[in-house]
Motif scaffolding. Structure first.
Motif, PDB file in Angstrom:
ATOM      1  N   MET A   1      34.363  37.307  38.674  1.00  0.00           N
ATOM      2  CA  MET A   1      34.788  38.709  38.447  1.00  0.00           C
ATOM      3  C   MET A   1      36.194  38.726  37.881  1.00  0.00           C
ATOM      4  O   MET A   1      37.059  38.010  38.348  1.00  0.00           O
ATOM      5  CB  MET A   1      34.760  39.457  39.776  1.00  0.00           C
ATOM      6  CG  MET A   1      34.507  40.940  39.646  1.00  0.00           C
ATOM      7  SD  MET A   1      32.964  41.368  38.834  1.00  0.00           S
ATOM      8  CE  MET A   1      31.776  40.603  39.949  1.00  0.00           C
ATOM      9  N   THR A   2      36.432  39.525  36.905  1.00  0.00           N
ATOM     10  CA  THR A   2      37.743  39.503  36.247  1.00  0.00           C
ATOM     11  C   THR A   2      38.438  40.850  36.354  1.00  0.00           C
ATOM     12  O   THR A   2      38.518  41.594  35.392  1.00  0.00           O
ATOM     13  CB  THR A   2      37.595  39.135  34.771  1.00  0.00           C
ATOM     14  OG1 THR A   2      36.557  39.952  34.214  1.00  0.00           O
ATOM     15  CG2 THR A   2      37.261  37.687  34.606  1.00  0.00           C
ATOM     16  N   ALA A   3      38.926  41.131  37.528  1.00  0.00           N
ATOM     17  CA  ALA A   3      39.683  42.371  37.712  1.00  0.00           C
ATOM     18  C   ALA A   3      41.136  42.142  37.327  1.00  0.00           C
ATOM     19  O   ALA A   3      41.681  41.078  37.596  1.00  0.00           O
ATOM     20  CB  ALA A   3      39.575  42.826  39.167  1.00  0.00           C
ATOM     21  N   PRO A   4      41.744  43.128  36.676  1.00  0.00           N
ATOM     22  CA  PRO A   4      43.165  43.002  36.314  1.00  0.00           C
ATOM     23  C   PRO A   4      44.028  42.986  37.575  1.00  0.00           C
ATOM     24  O   PRO A   4      43.735  43.704  38.529  1.00  0.00           O
ATOM     25  CB  PRO A   4      43.427  44.261  35.485  1.00  0.00           C
ATOM     26  CG  PRO A   4      42.384  45.242  35.907  1.00  0.00           C
ATOM     27  CD  PRO A   4      41.185  44.417  36.277  1.00  0.00           C
ATOM     28  N   LYS A   5      45.048  42.149  37.557  1.00  0.00           N
ATOM     29  CA  LYS A   5      45.939  42.062  38.719  1.00  0.00           C
ATOM     30  C   LYS A   5      47.343  42.483  38.353  1.00  0.00           C
ATOM     31  O   LYS A   5      47.849  42.090  37.314  1.00  0.00           O
ATOM     32  CB  LYS A   5      46.011  40.614  39.223  1.00  0.00           C
ATOM     33  CG  LYS A   5      44.770  40.132  39.914  1.00  0.00           C
ATOM     34  CD  LYS A   5      44.967  38.700  40.405  1.00  0.00           C
ATOM     35  CE  LYS A   5      43.683  38.192  41.047  1.00  0.00           C
ATOM     36  NZ  LYS A   5      43.808  36.816  41.544  1.00  0.00           N
ATOM     37  N   PRO A   6      47.975  43.264  39.226  1.00  0.00           N
ATOM     38  CA  PRO A   6      49.377  43.586  38.996  1.00  0.00           C
ATOM     39  C   PRO A   6      50.182  42.296  39.045  1.00  0.00           C
ATOM     40  O   PRO A   6      49.954  41.461  39.909  1.00  0.00           O
ATOM     41  CB  PRO A   6      49.733  44.518  40.149  1.00  0.00           C
ATOM     42  CG  PRO A   6      48.732  44.224  41.221  1.00  0.00           C
ATOM     43  CD  PRO A   6      47.486  43.795  40.505  1.00  0.00           C
ATOM     44  N   GLY A   7      51.086  42.123  38.107  1.00  0.00           N
ATOM     45  CA  GLY A   7      51.867  40.896  38.074  1.00  0.00           C
ATOM     46  C   GLY A   7      51.379  39.949  37.001  1.00  0.00           C
ATOM     47  O   GLY A   7      52.118  39.101  36.537  1.00  0.00           O
ATOM     48  N   LEU A  67      36.509  46.187  42.291  1.00  0.00           N
ATOM     49  CA  LEU A  67      37.232  47.003  43.272  1.00  0.00           C
ATOM     50  C   LEU A  67      37.402  46.260  44.595  1.00  0.00           C
ATOM     51  O   LEU A  67      38.416  46.399  45.268  1.00  0.00           O
ATOM     52  CB  LEU A  67      36.500  48.336  43.484  1.00  0.00           C
ATOM     53  CG  LEU A  67      36.556  49.277  42.285  1.00  0.00           C
ATOM     54  CD1 LEU A  67      35.649  50.487  42.494  1.00  0.00           C
ATOM     55  CD2 LEU A  67      37.989  49.728  42.023  1.00  0.00           C
ATOM     56  N   VAL A  68      36.395  45.459  44.956  1.00  0.00           N
ATOM     57  CA  VAL A  68      36.500  44.665  46.171  1.00  0.00           C
ATOM     58  C   VAL A  68      37.572  43.584  45.984  1.00  0.00           C
ATOM     59  O   VAL A  68      38.422  43.378  46.850  1.00  0.00           O
ATOM     60  CB  VAL A  68      35.146  44.022  46.536  1.00  0.00           C
ATOM     61  CG1 VAL A  68      35.329  42.935  47.584  1.00  0.00           C
ATOM     62  CG2 VAL A  68      34.180  45.089  47.038  1.00  0.00           C
ATOM     63  N   GLU A  69      37.529  42.952  44.833  1.00  0.00           N
ATOM     64  CA  GLU A  69      38.510  41.914  44.517  1.00  0.00           C
ATOM     65  C   GLU A  69      39.931  42.492  44.528  1.00  0.00           C
ATOM     66  O   GLU A  69      40.882  41.799  44.877  1.00  0.00           O
ATOM     67  CB  GLU A  69      38.191  41.316  43.139  1.00  0.00           C
ATOM     68  CG  GLU A  69      39.061  40.136  42.764  1.00  0.00           C
ATOM     69  CD  GLU A  69      38.743  39.630  41.360  1.00  0.00           C
ATOM     70  OE1 GLU A  69      37.705  40.049  40.801  1.00  0.00           O
ATOM     71  OE2 GLU A  69      39.534  38.832  40.836  1.00  0.00           O
ATOM     72  N   SER A  70      40.032  43.758  44.164  1.00  0.00           N
ATOM     73  CA  SER A  70      41.339  44.415  44.101  1.00  0.00           C
ATOM     74  C   SER A  70      41.729  45.050  45.431  1.00  0.00           C
ATOM     75  O   SER A  70      42.734  45.748  45.508  1.00  0.00           O
ATOM     76  CB  SER A  70      41.326  45.488  43.017  1.00  0.00           C
ATOM     77  OG  SER A  70      40.983  44.943  41.765  1.00  0.00           O
TER      78      SER A  70
ATOM     79  N   LEU B 108      48.937  43.284  47.480  1.00  0.00           N
ATOM     80  CA  LEU B 108      48.226  42.117  46.973  1.00  0.00           C
ATOM     81  C   LEU B 108      49.104  40.874  46.993  1.00  0.00           C
ATOM     82  O   LEU B 108      48.620  39.763  46.827  1.00  0.00           O
ATOM     83  CB  LEU B 108      47.724  42.366  45.546  1.00  0.00           C
ATOM     84  CG  LEU B 108      46.513  43.272  45.405  1.00  0.00           C
ATOM     85  CD1 LEU B 108      45.944  43.173  44.017  1.00  0.00           C
ATOM     86  CD2 LEU B 108      45.454  42.943  46.425  1.00  0.00           C
ATOM     87  N   GLY B 109      50.405  41.104  47.170  1.00  0.00           N
ATOM     88  CA  GLY B 109      51.293  39.960  47.239  1.00  0.00           C
ATOM     89  C   GLY B 109      51.665  39.384  45.896  1.00  0.00           C
ATOM     90  O   GLY B 109      52.325  38.370  45.814  1.00  0.00           O
ATOM     91  N   THR B 110      51.248  40.045  44.853  1.00  0.00           N
ATOM     92  CA  THR B 110      51.606  39.576  43.516  1.00  0.00           C
ATOM     93  C   THR B 110      52.997  40.065  43.161  1.00  0.00           C
ATOM     94  O   THR B 110      53.482  41.034  43.716  1.00  0.00           O
ATOM     95  CB  THR B 110      50.611  40.081  42.463  1.00  0.00           C
ATOM     96  OG1 THR B 110      50.449  41.489  42.649  1.00  0.00           O
ATOM     97  CG2 THR B 110      49.289  39.404  42.631  1.00  0.00           C
TER      98      THR B 110
END
Lengths: 116, 116
Positions: A1-7, A67-70, B108-110
């Motif tokens: 799953m490729t959810a965008p991550k902050p950072g 959404l779960v990943e996030s 998220l700790g990022t």
DNA sequence: CTATCGTGCTTCTGAAATAGAAGCGCGAGG
DNA sequence: CCTCGCGCTTCTATTTCAGAAGCACGATAG
């Protein structure tokens, strides 16, 4: 799953600014709607799908995974999905948009419409 | 141009509820971003494109058309684009999401850079 | 036990949206 | 004249989404 991550880098931005990640995540089709439909409590997969106008199950699965990943949505032991604390906060952050849409509808209604 | 209208059927909803139209409109890729990037004043087409990480010009044109049709964005005589009153209100309605994204990043700790 | 049902979820194929490059017409400046 | 940057268009490749079909599982019924 490729959810965008902050950072991290996201579509259209390499700065890692959290907002950009959020705009990417919520800019995906059905993301906002799923968040909205979970506002009143946990829903099962098929119930959620129905509330979203029978959206495609493949896409629903994908969005739920993201959404779960996030950590916005969590899956309960009984397999239903619910908003996490973070998810509820996101929903709260979205409520002004609901109010805005009302005003939007009014303003478009009172504007010069070609046909009634 | 086929922008969703409050009161009419939209993707995933036939009820005509304004929020559903808003979720459809803003759920399209780059919609939220464009709105966000216009927050501080008018921008020309290419300047706007650059601010959006050199997004595709074809899609930018499409999104701008939809936003103009939805009276969220207007094109000035000098061809630059700016938020209408409605558009500024939409941006305001979106600000809580910016604050939320900060908290999201923390949780998220990022790595989280303070946003502008 | 088998048979049936509803569930979460997967997989597949065609349709639609988006990415990205190229280039056109125009007005300003040289 | 030429060049430049502008808004915008058009084209093709790629990605994403839509929609149908179906599988595995557990609960329930016969």
């Amino acid at each position: 799953m490729t959810a965008p991550k902050p950072g991290g880098p996201v579509r259209g931005s390499t700065t890692g600014r959290p907002l950009m990640a959020a705009l990417d995540l919520f800019g995906r089709r059905w993301s906002l709607r799923v968040l909205w439909e979970l506002r009143e409590g946990p829903l099962g997969f098929r119930a959620l799908q129905q509330r979203c106008g029978n959206m495609s199950s493949s896409v629903l699965r994908q969005r739920l995974g993201e959404l779960v990943e996030s950590r916005i949505v969590a899956q309960l032991p009984d397999t239903t999905y619910e908003l996490t604390g973070l998810g509820r906060e996101a929903y709260e952050a979205l409520r002004p948009l609901g109010r805005w849409s009302q005003r939007w509808a009014e303003e478009l209604g009172t504007a010069a419409e070609p046909e009634a």
